[in-house]
Design a protein around this motif. Structure first.
Motif, mmCIF file in Angstrom:
data_model
loop_
_atom_site.group_PDB
_atom_site.id
_atom_site.type_symbol
_atom_site.label_atom_id
_atom_site.label_comp_id
_atom_site.label_asym_id
_atom_site.label_seq_id
_atom_site.Cartn_x
_atom_site.Cartn_y
_atom_site.Cartn_z
ATOM 1 N N TYR A 63 46.444 48.323 40.221
ATOM 2 C CA TYR A 63 45.860 48.572 41.542
ATOM 3 C C TYR A 63 44.921 49.780 41.488
ATOM 4 N N PHE B 177 46.011 41.356 40.477
ATOM 5 C CA PHE B 177 45.218 42.557 40.243
ATOM 6 C C PHE B 177 44.255 42.369 39.079
ATOM 7 N N LEU C 247 47.759 41.143 47.164
ATOM 8 C CA LEU C 247 46.512 41.883 47.320
ATOM 9 C C LEU C 247 45.595 41.188 48.307
ATOM 10 N N THR D 276 46.653 46.936 49.995
ATOM 11 C CA THR D 276 47.954 46.711 49.374
ATOM 12 C C THR D 276 48.633 45.419 49.788
ATOM 13 N N TRP E 123 40.178 47.351 48.068
ATOM 14 C CA TRP E 123 41.493 46.783 47.779
ATOM 15 C C TRP E 123 42.503 47.257 48.814
#
Length: 215
Positions: A100, A22, A66, A87, A85
């Motif tokens: 995130y 991240f 990610l 998950t 983005w």
């Protein structure tokens, strides 16, 4: 691992864990960051594949930490880098790392119309989102309507309760997919122009300082 996708190609950037992944992605400083939330297997990645590549794939394997989708678009006469983005399987832990959510400008929340539990779990995802980014615009996606056309006639109270725009989508046949991503970009852009978030302002200044130092 951070899986980066841009255009038709893909590559990988290795990271020791989710936090590193991240942080590495945030360090790129995109103009807009749009996060995608929802349970596993609701079709989040396939929605973006349909939008960005116009190439629906029936099966897709999740990657660790990610999946970062990079998209360029013209905004106010300038070409801007947008980060989407995903998950990438981390949602199985029912919680995302604070990084995130860091500096996200909009959120696309997705559920599967074939699995009621994925809709019920949106309450959990929304509560966590509000802990980190309570004011960003949220777009709600009812996905896989191709498998249940009657779902497009259903009302989902979460949309009206939290003032979310609701989209009935299908990654399989493309219904409303382009619209939801384009609307998310517009909403994120408007939020960025109007936001008074102090930390966002500080980060913008630091980014400008870095760019000046590199010049």
């Amino acid at each position: 691992m951070v899986e980066e996708k841009e255009g038709g190609g893909s590559g990988g950037v290795m990271a020791s864990d989710a936090t590193d992944a991240f942080d590495a992605a945030n360090a790129e400083h995109p103009y807009l960051k749009i996060i995608i939330l929802g349970d596993s297997a609701v079709g989040k990645s396939k929605l973006f594949d349909r939008f960005h590549l116009n190439d629906y794939k029936e099966y897709r394997y999740s990657t660790y930490a990610l999946t970062l989708y990079r998209h360029k678009v013209d905004l106010d006469g300038q070409e801007r880098l947008i980060h989407f983005w995903d998950t990438a399987g981390q949602e199985i832990f029912n919680s995302m790392h604070p990084s995130y959510y860091f500096q996200a400008h909009a959120c696309i929340m997705v559920f599967d119309v074939l699995r009621k539990v994925t809709y019920k779990n949106l309450t959990m995802w929304h509560e966590e989102l509000c802990q980190h980014r309570p004011d960003i615009p949220v777009l709600l996606v009812a996905n896989k309507i191709d498998a249940n056309p009657k779902a497009s006639q259903m009302k989902f109270n979460m949309a009206s309760k939290y003032n979310m725009k609701l989209y009935y989508c299908s990654a399989s046949d493309g219904t409303n997919v382009v619209k939801v991503f384009k609307d998310a970009i517009v909403a994120a852009h408007e939020y960025k122009k109007k936001t008074t978030d102090f930390m966002d302002a500080v980060m913008e200044e630091l980014q400008l300082m870095d760019e000046d130092g590199d010049a």
